[in-house]
Scaffold this motif. Structure first.
Motif, PDB file in Angstrom:
ATOM      1  N   GLN A  30      -1.458   9.046   6.887  1.00  0.00           N
ATOM      2  CA  GLN A  30      -2.546   8.277   7.520  1.00  0.00           C
ATOM      3  C   GLN A  30      -2.030   6.929   8.003  1.00  0.00           C
ATOM      4  O   GLN A  30      -2.363   6.487   9.105  1.00  0.00           O
ATOM      5  N   LEU A  31      -1.231   6.272   7.179  1.00  0.00           N
ATOM      6  CA  LEU A  31      -0.674   4.968   7.563  1.00  0.00           C
ATOM      7  C   LEU A  31       0.245   5.094   8.770  1.00  0.00           C
ATOM      8  O   LEU A  31       0.277   4.199   9.626  1.00  0.00           O
ATOM      9  N   GLU A  39       0.828  -1.200   0.000  1.00  0.00           N
ATOM     10  CA  GLU A  39       0.000   0.000   0.000  1.00  0.00           C
ATOM     11  C   GLU A  39       0.866   1.255   0.000  1.00  0.00           C
ATOM     12  O   GLU A  39       0.586   2.220  -0.710  1.00  0.00           O
ATOM     13  N   ILE A  40       1.942   1.249   0.771  1.00  0.00           N
ATOM     14  CA  ILE A  40       2.839   2.407   0.822  1.00  0.00           C
ATOM     15  C   ILE A  40       3.454   2.675  -0.542  1.00  0.00           C
ATOM     16  O   ILE A  40       3.612   3.829  -0.942  1.00  0.00           O
ATOM     17  N   ARG A  56      -1.873   9.750   2.178  1.00  0.00           N
ATOM     18  CA  ARG A  56      -2.177   8.395   2.651  1.00  0.00           C
ATOM     19  C   ARG A  56      -1.022   7.842   3.492  1.00  0.00           C
ATOM     20  O   ARG A  56      -1.245   7.131   4.467  1.00  0.00           O
ATOM     21  N   ILE A  57       0.202   8.175   3.125  1.00  0.00           N
ATOM     22  CA  ILE A  57       1.355   7.696   3.902  1.00  0.00           C
ATOM     23  C   ILE A  57       1.283   8.232   5.332  1.00  0.00           C
ATOM     24  O   ILE A  57       1.521   7.491   6.290  1.00  0.00           O
ATOM     25  N   ALA A 108       0.902   4.672  -2.460  1.00  0.00           N
ATOM     26  CA  ALA A 108       0.151   5.694  -1.735  1.00  0.00           C
ATOM     27  C   ALA A 108       0.672   7.098  -2.033  1.00  0.00           C
ATOM     28  O   ALA A 108       1.870   7.294  -2.239  1.00  0.00           O
ATOM     29  N   ASN A 109      -0.246   8.060  -1.984  1.00  0.00           N
ATOM     30  CA  ASN A 109       0.162   9.457  -2.086  1.00  0.00           C
ATOM     31  C   ASN A 109       0.650   9.916  -0.711  1.00  0.00           C
ATOM     32  O   ASN A 109       0.454   9.221   0.286  1.00  0.00           O
TER      33      ASN A 109
END
Length: 133
Positions: A27-28, A16-17, A24-25, A20-21
């Protein structure tokens, strides 16, 4: 969680990373810190000192990473306040670890959830730093 389940979960996060934009990173990172605090809290309550220390240490590392990506030029006072808050949370996690204090873990969890909630509310058109036309 057994070792293969953990490896499978980590592989999912890594994939996912990779796509990801930047929004989002972050958020993770929030999700990862919250998860590690929760696991550390469980280990604390079970008396599993090594796991508690490992998980709380990982949460502190994530907070250090969040501090490292703050943009003081664009963020100004907000970036400075977030830096101070991340530093405070790291200190509280350290104290929680040293004194086996789950209340301090709960405090940091509440603070992180508030920050994450605000981050999650950023409109889609602003998430890449450029407003969509």
């Amino acid at each position: 969680m057994n070792k293969s389940t953990e490896q499978y979960r980590q592989a999912g996060v890594l994939s996912e990373i990779s796509v990801a934009n930047p929004h989002r990173i972050i958020q993770l990172l929030f999700e990862g810190a919250l998860e590690r605090i929760a696991v550390g809290r469980g280990a604390m309550l079970q008396g599993n000192i090594p796991k508690k220390g490992e998980q709380i240490g990982k949460a502190i590392n994530i907070l250090d990473g969040l501090r490292g990506v703050l943009d003081y030029d664009k963020g100004g006072e907000l970036a400075e306040r977030l830096d101070a808050l991340y530093e405070y949370m790291s200190f509280q996690l350290l104290q929680a670890n040293l004194h086996n204090d789950p209340d301090l873990l709960d405090e940091v969890t509440r603070l992180l959830r508030q920050i994450k909630s605000g981050w999650d509310e950023i409109p889609e058109e602003f998430r890449n730093g450029v407003k969509a036309v």
